[in-house]
Write an enzyme that holds these catalytic residues in place. Structure first.
Site, PDB file in Angstrom:
ATOM      1  CG  ASN A 195       1.474  -7.200   4.722  1.00  0.00           C
ATOM      2  OD1 ASN A 195       2.076  -8.113   4.920  1.00  0.00           O
ATOM      3  ND2 ASN A 195       0.119  -7.212   4.686  1.00  0.00           N
ATOM      4  N   GLY A 214       1.075  -3.327  -0.048  1.00  0.00           N
ATOM      5  CA  GLY A 214       0.932  -5.028  -0.264  1.00  0.00           C
ATOM      6  C   GLY A 214       1.754  -5.429  -1.332  1.00  0.00           C
ATOM      7  CB  SER A 222      -5.104  -0.886  -4.184  1.00  0.00           C
ATOM      8  OG  SER A 222      -5.882  -2.450  -4.182  1.00  0.00           O
ATOM      9  CD  GLU A 246      -4.064  -2.215   5.345  1.00  0.00           C
ATOM     10  OE1 GLU A 246      -3.121  -1.963   4.545  1.00  0.00           O
ATOM     11  OE2 GLU A 246      -4.263  -3.333   5.459  1.00  0.00           O
ATOM     12  N   GLY A 250      -6.063  -5.245  -1.880  1.00  0.00           N
ATOM     13  CA  GLY A 250      -5.991  -6.447  -2.889  1.00  0.00           C
ATOM     14  C   GLY A 250      -7.035  -6.345  -4.055  1.00  0.00           C
ATOM     15  CE  LYS A 276      -1.206  -8.133   1.556  1.00  0.00           C
ATOM     16  NZ  LYS A 276      -2.504  -8.070   1.096  1.00  0.00           N
ATOM     17  CG  HIS A 314      -3.628  -7.249   7.098  1.00  0.00           C
ATOM     18  ND1 HIS A 314      -4.445  -7.934   6.168  1.00  0.00           N
ATOM     19  CD2 HIS A 314      -2.728  -6.407   6.286  1.00  0.00           C
ATOM     20  CE1 HIS A 314      -4.144  -7.485   5.026  1.00  0.00           C
ATOM     21  NE2 HIS A 314      -3.374  -6.446   5.165  1.00  0.00           N
TER      22      HIS A 314
HETATM   23  P1  PGA Z   1      -2.446  -4.253  -1.183  1.00  0.00           P
HETATM   24  O1  PGA Z   1      -2.514  -4.789   0.136  1.00  0.00           O
HETATM   25  O2  PGA Z   1      -1.670  -3.324  -1.471  1.00  0.00           O
HETATM   26  O3  PGA Z   1      -2.095  -5.567  -2.192  1.00  0.00           O
HETATM   27  O4  PGA Z   1      -3.909  -4.097  -1.500  1.00  0.00           O
HETATM   28  C1  PGA Z   1      -2.477  -4.110   1.282  1.00  0.00           C
HETATM   29  C2  PGA Z   1      -2.059  -4.629   2.512  1.00  0.00           C
HETATM   30  O5  PGA Z   1      -2.557  -5.936   2.576  1.00  0.00           O
HETATM   31  O6  PGA Z   1      -1.850  -4.252   3.711  1.00  0.00           O
END
Ligand code: PGA
Length: 257
Positions: A8, A236, A215, A169, A175, A10, A97
């Protein structure tokens, strides 16, 4: 079941130069893989979908959107429909999400409408669910997950159930660099599978993929996904570095070998 690794991206890759640089790095690093038996999905911002689909023609590599609107066309200023993303080469779409739930007030009803639109237009939906830190502390995780899935699946035709991918998630893990234990993840996965079996029977329920997200990186992938029951991961930040993202792919490839 073939494992799925979703990136993802983003709201990143701000310029055409950045996008091209990312794609070149991804192609170069992908070629270094000794083999690839997992399915890889990259989900860039809408504006890059077409280029990603054009450039990523490798076996088992696909493109997905990060969101859609629930109508196919019409007077909905600023929105993008499932048909639009499909017509520029997307195979998947991430829905509900936690960042969309937080910043755009997407509730169960909205995600349900988007899910039905995606399925109708033959996009594979990756539906995100997950509890907050407070809900986890209160021991409410299983209840929250079951409730979220129930809302999202309202009136979804049974014939489409096996096409849905769920991503567990936990909101507090997205994050944050904090991840649940492997056992915590497995418990939620079992909760989801069990409710799907109760609702639709085991032969359908067993076809549904359940991913973990929040993460994930190449150092903790063993903890979050090596249980044979895990069907893959939603990544992410680490997906912004092709080399790091593909390390995750490589580890899962070796695990399957
Ligand atoms: P992250 O995000 O791996 O940066 O924690 C995961 C996601 O938003 O699906």
């Amino acid at each position: 079941m073939q494992k799925l690794v979703v990136g993802n991206l983003k709201m990143n890759l701000l310029t055409i130069a950045e996008r091209d640089c990312y794609l070149e790095a991804f192609q170069r690093d992908f070629e270094k893989l000794s083999k690839n038996s997992v399915e890889i999905v990259l989900c860039p911002p809408f504006v890059h979908l077409e280029k990603f689909a054009e450039k990523l023609k490798m076996k088992n590599v696909f493109v997905g959107a990060q969101n859609i609107f629930w109508e196919d066309r019409g007077s909905y200023t600023g929105e993008v429909s499932s048909l639009m993303v499909k017509n520029v080469g997307s195979k998947y779409v991430i829905l509900g999400h936690s960042e969309r739930r937080k910043y755009f007030a997407e509730n169960g009803e909205v995600v349900n409408a988007k899910l039905k639109a995606a399925l109708q237009d033959n996009l594979i939906p990756i539906v995100c669910v997950g509890e907050s830190q407070i809900e986890r502390n209160d021991g409410e995780t299983a209840k929250v997950i079951v409730q979220q899935i129930d809302q999202r699946l309202k009136d979804v035709p049974i014939s489409k159930i096996s096409e849905i991918v769920f991503a567990y998630e936990p909101i507090w893990a997205v994050g944050s660099d904090v991840i649940p234990t492997g056992d915590n993840i497995l418990e939620v996965k079992i909760t989801i599978r069990k409710m799907l079996v109760e609702k639709y029977g085991s032969s359908l329920a067993e076809k549904v993929k359940i991913l973990y997200g929040g993460s994930v990186n190449s150092k903790n992938i063993n903890q979050v996904c090596l249980d044979p029951q895990m069907d893959g991961v939603l990544v992410g930040r680490e997906s912004l570095i092709p080399n790091e993202f593909l390390k995750i792919v490589e580890i899962l490839n070796n695990h399957i070998a």
